[in-house]
Each structure stands twice: as structure tokens, then as C-alpha cells.
Design an enzyme around this catalytic site. Structure first.
Site, PDB file in Angstrom:
ATOM      1  N   TYR B 100      38.543  41.203 -88.475  1.00 25.47           N
ATOM      2  CA  TYR B 100      38.377  42.622 -87.939  1.00 25.47           C
ATOM      3  C   TYR B 100      37.987  43.371 -86.794  1.00 25.47           C
ATOM      4  O   TYR B 100      38.211  42.986 -85.685  1.00 25.47           O
ATOM      5  CB  TYR B 100      37.852  43.270 -89.099  1.00 25.47           C
ATOM      6  CG  TYR B 100      38.691  43.340 -89.750  1.00 25.47           C
ATOM      7  CD1 TYR B 100      39.943  44.152 -90.005  1.00 25.47           C
ATOM      8  CD2 TYR B 100      38.065  43.043 -91.658  1.00 25.47           C
ATOM      9  CE1 TYR B 100      40.596  44.694 -91.175  1.00 25.47           C
ATOM     10  CE2 TYR B 100      39.607  43.236 -92.861  1.00 25.47           C
ATOM     11  CZ  TYR B 100      40.403  44.625 -92.463  1.00 25.47           C
ATOM     12  OH  TYR B 100      41.077  43.920 -93.386  1.00 25.47           O
ATOM     13  N   GLU B 196      32.276  23.862-113.472  1.00 21.61           N
ATOM     14  CA  GLU B 196      33.697  24.640-112.965  1.00 21.61           C
ATOM     15  C   GLU B 196      33.825  25.563-112.486  1.00 21.61           C
ATOM     16  O   GLU B 196      33.934  25.939-111.373  1.00 21.61           O
ATOM     17  CB  GLU B 196      34.754  23.284-112.945  1.00 21.61           C
ATOM     18  CG  GLU B 196      35.929  24.299-112.481  1.00 21.61           C
ATOM     19  CD  GLU B 196      37.319  23.563-112.529  1.00 21.61           C
ATOM     20  OE1 GLU B 196      37.209  22.288-113.599  1.00 21.61           O
ATOM     21  OE2 GLU B 196      38.572  24.019-113.331  1.00 21.61           O
ATOM     22  N   ASP B 248      37.168  20.989-115.370  1.00 21.95           N
ATOM     23  CA  ASP B 248      38.251  20.571-116.753  1.00 21.95           C
ATOM     24  C   ASP B 248      38.911  19.491-116.798  1.00 21.95           C
ATOM     25  O   ASP B 248      38.955  19.178-115.204  1.00 21.95           O
ATOM     26  CB  ASP B 248      39.815  22.306-116.212  1.00 21.95           C
ATOM     27  CG  ASP B 248      39.128  23.140-116.236  1.00 21.95           C
ATOM     28  OD1 ASP B 248      37.895  23.474-117.524  1.00 21.95           O
ATOM     29  OD2 ASP B 248      39.882  24.495-116.334  1.00 21.95           O
TER      30      ASP B 248
END
Lengths: 661, 367
Positions: B100, B196, B248
Site C-alpha cells: 500500500y 503441520e 499429513d
């Protein structure tokens, strides 16, 4: 010539095919003549029937002789008016105007007068009922010029006798050639309305103004003057006006007339044309130059262009003592030495009388062969009067000015005044545009700004060349850009001796030459076997002492290879100029685009860098701008090379190799 | 202007040098450029000895006078300027904030200096590698994600924080965890466990797993951000704690492990500061479904993208170990993947009470 060659080739092929057919043929003995022909099956059947079936003699030679008589040329054309361009009422309208205007312009130029011509079309139906005639109706066509006028004694023959004129027996570049045109128009009028042609003419100030009504005796091909008056006063000091009442179709024919008027003013920039139409404002095409075209000179025929029959006729007409003198006086480019050479090749005596040649076909053929076998200098070419580069440009500019004023193209993509009539309401009263000065300050050479549109104009005038002993000269002009649609085929304007050709485009050698030119080399797209596509108008003009039209109505130029080649060379030269322009414009676009990108970013970069190093951004920006200019140019050069390469690649694509000098 | 430390002074100096080089180039009539090491797979190599992914020597020149590069060149200096200002004012901001700060329209056109944050983020990375300056040295941080809890006390910007008393939320790992910001205090930790995702981390925290096992548990919300990875590396190096990674059983999870272990392609230039080559993969292994009797209905079918990604990873030089090839091949062969949550099928705390302790006890990991 090409057609003849192919016919010969075809015959050749046929005979060879015949030879291939294995038929047992008597080699030594010819077929024995049979005294009584063996009756064929059909005859057999006929013979087997009754005697009365044998065809009955219907007339004797003597009876037939009573019916055989001369056909007058007028009668012939009464029945074959399509040959002269009077096929239907809409075309007849144009042809009538065209013949009259051709004569006016020829006369003015020959007399050395700047032509000012008024073309008028009156709708008699409209004048009677207040409503425009739909379809066929009666119209009065009038053409008035400020020419030299016509001597009273000549007027009836000029307008009332076919094949009467000054232009047929000479070799000189002019619009009219045969002496048929205006009298044919008069005859058409007489045939369709019964009204005679009305002629007003005056040969100079202080001279009387004559007014005639002339009818044609179609049997005798001779004029009948039905009214002969002398007017007290006429607004022209000198000039001629013809009024012809004809059956015409204004509704469907006006677009041709409009186009003819536009194109005539385009090819005759020294001419002012006023155009009066039923129920519409008067339209004027002011002249773009007050310089008369160079006077066309009359020349003698060139030996290489003469045919056997013509040679015999010329020999018969010759007043020379011997054939050598005949050759020298009747033809151009034949000196005593050349004449000697011809006769040597022909194996003829120099002292032979020309009359002997006229009377003896074999001798004439010998002489003809001798001529063909002798190298003779090309005919003089200074006899031609081309429009010229500068005037062609001026013509295009003033033409475009009127077009831009009158509105864009018509529905069929043709530049046309019809459309103008529809758009006029919005624009308010359209005033004829004055021709802008062509020598304004230009950004690029060849670019003209017309009514806010940029047109690139290129013109090429080829040196004169010869086909069949006739000198001719080709000119090509093109106008590219402006407000024309870019996705349509280009406009092709064809002219022969400054006369616009509006019909039979497909049969015309000019069209053929333009189509055969590979315009892809010049950065235009071109479907195979078609005109190129792009916002362009192409003007092709052939000037010649004898333009080889395909018919008497003079609508298409015969595709002589010499003529096609010249047109192609001129088109290619114009094309190269166009390609340079398109390339330049592409660069300019590219450069501007590049510049603007860099300029935008330079400001930001200079600001940021200035802040980082704690200095004013302005000097940094200036340094960047300086490099920007240099870099864009260097980059353009490489861009250039790329474009060039692309153009070459298209050129290399096999379609037709460009014939070049 | 706040007083700058030596690091900041050096960074500002580098930015100024870059700007000066451009000015010199333009004055000489040349096409100014910024030289940036290439950040792509082609310019990344696996250093067998150090066991990390490293950036190669390929560099690309970003020229100003080139239509396709001009905008990026401009953006590079807009960001450089903004960073210099941040450093000099002693403030740190997010990369979104920087987007910005530097975004505005150019001249009176509708064009903006940056249209999306996607445009400014890579520019920041470009500057990092071009200047050989770390993101934190540029006073920038990525959005914070990642939470940590465990038997350790730390000092964060002068505040002492006891990570044993973080309740259910844990301590948010900041993006900058350099020594000048974070210092380690007293601890009883025996190892670090990087999981995770947030949900699994919450299970471990609620079950006070860290207390029972004396472990620091930390998660990175998927692919761990720089702060988390740097934190893990510091814990490993400075406190000599082994690192276990629990992800996972899918290509994505494996890749997370590999990034923690030897660094990522995109941030290869920072591998030395982040990679933990000794990190151990503790689960979820492709073979756990048998060992821990996971029913087949908790498996998820791999989609085409998963399979393609797995195949790709088979070729990575850092996945060439026999065990890894077996892991990946087994996954591809079975065509299914498992989330860590699948273990909850065996009981809500199965993962913290049975699974992980068993694996650790049996040293069932890949190093």
C-alpha cells in the site's frame, strides 16, 4: 495475342491426340473417289420414303438478290445497341452523358480552353407530377461546355451520322476514338422517345448562336435537321450544349452517373464539373489546377502495328511514287535507310509502285513480313499526354475532399455520392469543398490531411512504352488511410485516356494486372486471385493513341501483355512507396508507445532514486530522457530489421514472383 | 531519524549503492540495470555436503530500457526507497503494508505502480537477493502465522515470556526471530516437534503433551513461514534440540518436511539460515496405515495433481534416499493419502498418547 497462342497450342494438342488414336489408315493410296457416294443410313431412310420428302427449293438466287441490300451502320446499331453501351435504361443514361462529356473535354483540350462542364439530368416525370420517376421513365440529359463550339455546317453530321468524326483517322490520344458515341446517343434518344437531339453552339463572341434539332435517318445514316434557329443571346461566349431526351432509369442508374462524375473530375483535375440532379442540390467539383494537360500530338502509325489488310489499304491511298517513299511518308520511324532495309528483307524492288502492293496480296504479304523482320525504332512517345504525378496527386486530393465532405463510402463499398445524399441531412447543407493547397506543411512526405483524415498519396508515371506499334503510357496513383474501411478490398479506379471505366471490371486488363501484383510485399493483405484488402484507393490510367478496348462501349481494356506488365511495374513502384509509408507509420506508433511507457516510468524511477541518494530527481530524469531517445532509436532500428525480414518472408512465399526491372 | 545500528547502516548503504550504480549507468549513456540472482529451480542446487538447497550463480539483469522489464525496474526502486525509509525511521512493517505504501497511480494515467500485492512480493524477494539483505534487515515481515508452546522461557523485545503458561492459544511466533529480538532463557526441552497444522497442534497443547514429553511444540499453519523455520533452526542449533516433523501423509506434507529440512527453491538464498538438515520425519508415513491399523475409509483418494506432484518429488535430489523413494512410491501405488486427523479414528488422543510416543520409542522416523 496470348489467346491466339493458346488456340494454336490447343489445335496442336488435338492433332497430336488424333495421331495417337490407332486407326488403320491407308498410307500410300488416298481413298478412292467414289462416283456415287455411298448412301448413309439416314439418307437411305429418306430415300426409302417418298420423293416429296426431298427439301423443296424455296427461292432462287435471283429472288434472293432482290432482298439483298446494304445495311446501314445506323440500322445495325439500332439492333445491336448493347455493343455501344445502351444495353438497358440505367446504363444508357450513363453512356449518353459519357459520350457528350468525352466530346466536350476533347474539344476543349484540342482548342486549348480550360473546360467547365455542366452535366444536367432532368426527370420529366418529376417535373410533371412532383414525384421522382421510379424505374424507367423519360429524362432529359444535357451537357454544356465552354469549348470552341461547332461550325454550323458540321453540326448535323457530327450529331446525326454514325462513324463521322475527326478522331478515327488519326493516331492521337483522345477520349473519343471512333466517331460513334454522341450520334449513337442521339439515335438512342430518337429510338426511345422519338425526340431529336437539340444542339446549341456558338464559336465565339460576336458570332451567332445556332440552335438545331437533328434527327437521324437510320436507313441512310444521314442527319435531318428538323429545326434550325439562330438565338439572339446565349450566356456562353463560346461553347456547345446538347439536350437529349431519352428513356432512362435514374433510380438505378444514378449511382453510375455519380461515380462517373466523381472519377472524371479525378482524372481531369484541370476541369470544373457542375452536376445538376433532380431534386438535389447542385454539386460542383472545382478544378484542382488551371494548367491544361500537355497537348497530345498526332503521330503516324508505326510499321510494327500495321496489319496486312491495313497495309494494302494504306498502299492504295498513298500518293508516293514508289514503295520506298510510301513507307517513309506513311509510317513513323521509317527513314530512307530503314525503308531500304525493309524492302531488302521483303525481297522487293524499291521502285515498285505502291498501287502494285495494294492490288497484290502476295506482294503485300512479302512486304508485311519484311516489316516484321526489320528492327525499327519504337514510335515517338512524346505524343502522349499523361495526367502526371503532380496533377494526379492534386486530383486525388480534391476528389478526396469532396468525398470527405459528402460522406463515406456507399453500401457496396464504393465511394459514392448516393450515400452522401443520406448523410447530408445530418451534416446540414453540404458545400463543395475547395481543393486544399497540396503544398501545406506536412509531417511526412506524401501525406495529405483532408478534412481531419490523413491520406498517404503516392503516384507513379511510367515512361511510355509500345504495344503493337502503339505508344502507351501507364500511370498509377494510390491514396491510403483516411476514413476508408480497412477490411474491404481496395477501390480500383480505372481510366483510359482520362475516361473512367465503370463496367466489366473482371474482363479488364487493368484489373488483371492489379490482381496479379503481389501486394503482400507492400504490407497489404491479399486473398489469392483478388484485389488487395486495405483502406486504399488505386487509380490506374492508360494513355494511348489507340486504347485497345474489348468492345465499342469502351468499358474494359484488352489485356495485352505489354500493358499488363507496365501496370504491374507502376503498381509495384507505388506499392514500395506505400510500404515505406506504412512501415514509417508503424515505427512512429511503436516509438510513441515506447516513449510513453518509458516517460511514465522515468518520472517514478527518478523520484525514487533521487530520494534514495538524497538528490534532486530532475537531473536524473533528464539523463534518463536523454538515454531514452537514443535507446528507442536503436531499438527501432532492430524493429525495422524485423519488419523488413517479415516483409521479405512474405515476398519469399511462393505465389508469383515479382517481375521487376 | 532514529539512530541506526550497524546492520541497518550496512543495508541502507547497499540500497544507496544500487541507486548510484543506476545513475552512473545513465550518465554514461548506458541502459541501467539491476542484477538479480535467478530464483528458480534451474538456478538451485542441492548441496550434498551441507545437505541444503542452495542458490546457484545465475544472475539476470533487469534493464530499464526494455519494454518488458521497465515496470519491474521501476517497482524495484519504489520498494528500495520505501525500505530505506523504514530502516531510517526504525520501523518495521508487513509486506502488505509495503504494497500500500508504494502503490499509487502513475502520472495522470489509470496505470498503477502495483496492481496487486502479487506484484510487490516478488520484488521484495528480488531486492533481498540482489542486496544480499534479509527481509528483516529491510524492516519487513510477512503476515504472522505459527504458534509455539513448551517448557522454555524466552525474551521477546525485552519482555520475558514463559511458554509454559500460554493457555490454550500459545505464543505467536513473530516473523523476525533474530537474536536481537528473541533470546532464549531457561528450558527443560528435550526436542522440538513441528506439526503441520493448527488443529493438530491444539490437540497436543490441550493434552499437555509438551509437559509430559518435555517437548517444544510449534506449528506453521501449513508451509511454515520464515519466522517459524528460523525459530526451529535456532532451537536446534543453539539449544542442540533434535527436531521432529509431523505432517499429513500427502505430497504437500512431504514437501513441508523437505523445506524445513533443506530449504525451499524460492528462498534458497536463505537456506543456510533456516534449514535443519537433521530434522526427522516422524509421520505420517505411508506405511503407518498398516502399522497403526487405519481403516481404509479414512483415506482420501489422490487426485491427478497429487500424483503428478509426488512423481515430481521422486526426482528431487534431496528425496533420493531409499526410504523416501519407498515412502513416495507406496503413496503413489496405493493412490490414497491420509490427514493427521485420520488417527483420531482410533481415539481422540490416540495421536498424543499412542502414536507419537510409540514412534519415538521405536525410533520409527526418517532422518
Amino acid at each position: 495475342m496470348a489467346a491466339k497462342a493458346s488456340r494454336v497450342a490447343k489445335a496442336d494438342r488435338r492433332s497430336r491426340q488424333l495421331e495417337l488414336v490407332p486407326v488403320a489408315r491407308p498410307v500410300a493410296e488416298p481413298p478412292a473417289p467414289t462416283p456415287v457416294p455411298a448412301p448413309g443410313p439416314a439418307e437411305d431412310a429418306a430415300a426409302g420414303a417418298t420423293e416429296s420428302r426431298r427439301p423443296k427449293r424455296r427461292a432462287t438466287a435471283e429472288e434472293m438478290a432482290t432482298r439483298q441490300r446494304e445495311i446501314s451502320i445506323s440500322e445495325f446499331f439500332t439492333k445491336n445497341r448493347h455493343l455501344l453501351g445502351f444495353d438497358n435504361p440505367s446504363k444508357a443514361l450513363l453512356t449518353t452523358i459519357k459520350e457528350a462529356v468525352d466530346n466536350s473535354l476533347d474539344a476543349c483540350e484540342e482548342a486549348g480552353i480550360l473546360p467547365e462542364i455542366t452535366i444536367g439530368v432532368r426527370d420529366l416525370g418529376f417535373e410533371a407530377s412532383g414525384e421522382l420517376t421510379k424505374g424507367e421513365g423519360r429524362f432529359v440529359v444535357s451537357v454544356e461546355d465552354n469549348g470552341p463550339g461547332i461550325v454550323k455546317a458540321q453540326a448535323p453530321k457530327i450529331f446525326g451520322k454514325l462513324l463521322y468524326g475527326s478522331k478515327f483517322h488519326r493516331l492521337k490520344q483522345s477520349r473519343g476514338q471512333q466517331g460513334i458515341g454522341i450520334s449513337a446517343a442521339a439515335m438512342y434518344g430518337q429510338l426511345t422517345t422519338g425526340q431529336p437531339i437539340r444542339v446549341v453552339s456558338r464559336t465565339g463572341k460576336g458570332k451567332p448562336t445556332h440552335s438545331f434539332d437533328i434527327q437521324i435517318d437510320t436507313r441512310k445514316n444521314s442527319p435531318v435537321v428538323t429545326r434550325d434557329e439562330t438565338l439572339d443571346d446565349w450566356h456562353q461566349d463560346h461553347g456547345t450544349r446538347v439536350d437529349l431526351e431519352i428513356v432512362a432509369n435514374w433510380q438505378s442508374g444514378q449511382k453510375f452517373v455519380n461515380r462517373y462524375v466523381e472519377h472524371t473530375s479525378l482524372a481531369n483535375p484541370h476541369c470544373t464539373v457542375h452536376y445538376l440532379r433532380p431534386k438535389q442540390a447542385r454539386l460542383s467539383f472545382p478544378r484542382a489546377t488551371s494548367e491544361l494537360p500537355k497537348e497530345a500530338l498526332e503521330i503516324r502509325p508505326h510499321p510494327h502495328g500495321v496489319e496486312l489488310g491495313a497495309l494494302m489499304t494504306m498502299a492504295g491511298d498513298s500518293k508516293s511514287h514508289d514503295v520506298k517513299g510510301f513507307l517513309q511518308t506513311s509510317f513513323s520511324r521509317v527513314s530512307a535507310q530503314v525503308a531500304g532495309e525493309i524492302l531488302k528483307h521483303a525481297g522487293l524492288r524499291e521502285r515498285m509502285r505502291p498501287r502494285e502492293i495494294a492490288g497484290d496480296r502476295d506482294l503485300a504479304e512479302k512486304l508485311h513480313r519484311g516489316i516484321q523482320g526489320t528492327k525499327i525504332m519504337a514510335p515517338p512517345v512524346n505524343c502522349l499526354s499523361p495526367i502526371g504525378d503532380a496533377l494526379m496527386r492534386q486530383g486525388l486530393v480534391s476528389f478526396l475532399s469532396v468525398i470527405e465532405t459528402e460522406g463515406p463510402d456507399g453500401e457496396d463499398g464504393q465511394l459514392d455520392l448516393d450515400q452522401a445524399a443520406k448523410t447530408k441531412g445530418k451534416k446540414g447543407k453540404a458545400k463543395p469543398a475547395p481543393a486544399p493547397e497540396p503544398a501545406e506543411v506536412e509531417a511526412e512526405e506524401g501525406v495529405e490531411k483532408i478534412k481531419g483524415h490523413d491520406y498517404f498519396i503516392a503516384t507513379v508515371t511510367r515512361p511510355p512504352r509500345v504495344y503493337r506499334g502503339n505508344p502507351f503510357q501507364v500511370e498509377v496513383g494510390l491514396a491510403h488511410g483516411g476514413s476508408w474501411p480497412a477490411d474491404r478490398p481496395v477501390e480500383l479506379f480505372r481510366f483510359a485516356n482520362r475516361v473512367p471505366l465503370l463496367f466489366q471490371r473482371g474482363a479488364c486488363g487493368i484489373h488483371e494486372a492489379v490482381v496479379k501484383t503481389d501486394w503482400r510485399n507492400y504490407l497489404l493483405s491479399q486473398p489469392k486471385g483478388s484485389l488487395p484488402v486495405g483502406p486504399m484507393a488505386l487509380l490506374v490510367h492508360i494513355a494511348s493513341v489507340w486504347v485497345p478496348f474489348t468492345s465499342e462501349s469502351k468499358e474494359a481494356v484488352a489485356p495485352y501483355p505489354e500493358i499488363i506488365r507496365e501496370i504491374q511495374l507502376a503498381a509495384q513502384e507505388c506499392g514500395r512507396k506505400l510500404a515505406a509509408h506504412i512501415r514509417k507509420r508503424q515505427h512512429a506508433d511503436y516509438q510513441a508507445q515506447r516513449r510513453s511507457i518509458f516517460e511514465l516510468y522515468i518520472h517514478e524511477v527518478a523520484q525514487a532514486i533521487g530520494k534514495i541518494v538524497g538528490r534532486s530527481p530532475d537531473p536524473i530524469r533528464r539523463e534518463f530522457m536523454r538515454v531514452a531517445e537514443k535507446v528507442t532509436e536503436a531499438d527501432l532500428a532492430s524493429q525495422d530489421a524485423k519488419l523488413e525480414e517479415a516483409a521479405e518472408k512474405t515476398a519469399r512465399r511462393p505465389r508469383r514472383s515479382e517481375e521487376d526491372e | 531519524m532514529a539512530r541506526m545500528d550497524a546492520v541497518s547502516k550496512r543495508t541502507v548503504g547497499k540500497i544507496e549503492k544500487l541507486a548510484e550504480s543506476v545513475i552512473r549507468a545513465v550518465k554514461g549513456g548506458g541502459n541501467p540495470f539491476v542484477e538479480i540472482p535467478v530464483r528458480s529451480l534451474a538456478n538451485v542446487r542441492f548441496n550434498e555436503k551441507k545437505r541444503v538447497v542452495e542458490l546457484g550463480n545465475q544472475r539476470q539483469k533487469r534493464y530499464f530500457f526494455n519494454v518488458s522489464m521497465a515496470k519491474k525496474f521501476m517497482q524495484t526502486f519504489l520498494v528500495s526507497d520505501a525500505c530505506k525509509e523504514l530502516i531510517e525511521s526504525g520501523k518495521t512493517t508487513s509486506i502488505r503494508d509495503l504494497y500500500y505504501i508504494t502503490k499509487h497511480s502513475i502520472g495522470d494515467t489509470k496505470q498503477n505502480t502495483f496492481e496487486e500485492q502479487d506484484e510487490s512480493d516478488p520484488i521484495i524477494e528480488d531486492i533481498e537477493v540482489a542486496l544480499d539483505a534479509l527481509r528483516e534487515e529491510l524492516h519487513l515481515f510477512a503476515s504472522r502465522k505459527g504458534t509455539m508452546v513448551g517448557p522454555i522461557t524466552i525474551r521477546d523485545s525485552g519482555d520475558t515470556i514463559d511458554l509454559r503458561r500460554m493457555g490454550s492459544g500459545g505464543w505467536g511466533v513473530p516473523s523476525i526471530v533474530e537474536e536481537n529480538v528473541i533470546q532464549f532463557g531457561r528450558h527443560e526441552a528435550k526436542y522440538v516437534l513441528l506439526v503441520e497444522k493448527d488443529a493438530v497442534w491444539s490437540r497436543f497443547n490441550e493434552d499437555k503433551f509438551w509437559k509430559r514429553q518435555n517437548a517444544i511444540i510449534i506449528h506453521g499453519g501449513g508451509q511454515p513461514p520464515r519466522g517459524v523455520r528460523r525459530m526451529v533452526q535456532r532451537l536446534h542449533r543453539e539449544l542442540k534440540l533434535p527436531v521432529y516433523v509431523l505432517v499429513d501423509n500427502d505430497p504437500w506434507g512431504f514437501y513441508i518436511y523437505s523445506v524445513v529440512k533443506q530449504g525451499s527453491i524460492n528462498l534458497a538464498f536463505e537456506s543456510m539460515r533456516m534449514a535443519v538438515p537433521d530434522a526427522r520425519f516422524i509421520g505420517l508415513s505411508s506405511f503407518d496405515k498398516v502399522t497403526y491399523k487405519l481403516p481404509s475409509n479414512v483415506a482420501i483418494k489422490m487426485d491427478d495433481g497429487d500424483v503428478a506432484r509426488a512423481r515430481q518429488m521422486l526426482a528431487y535430489p534431496w528425496f533420493q534416499a531409499k526410504q523416501w523413494q519407498a515412502e513416495i512410491q507406496e503413496m503413489v501405488k496405493s493412490g490414497v493419502k491420509y490427514e493427521l486427523e485420520a488417527l483420531s479414528r482410533r481415539g481422540i488422543s490416540f495421536i498424543t498418547e499412542e502414536y507419537l510416543p510409540t514412534k519415538l520409542k521405536e525410533k520409527d522416523w526418517i532422518a
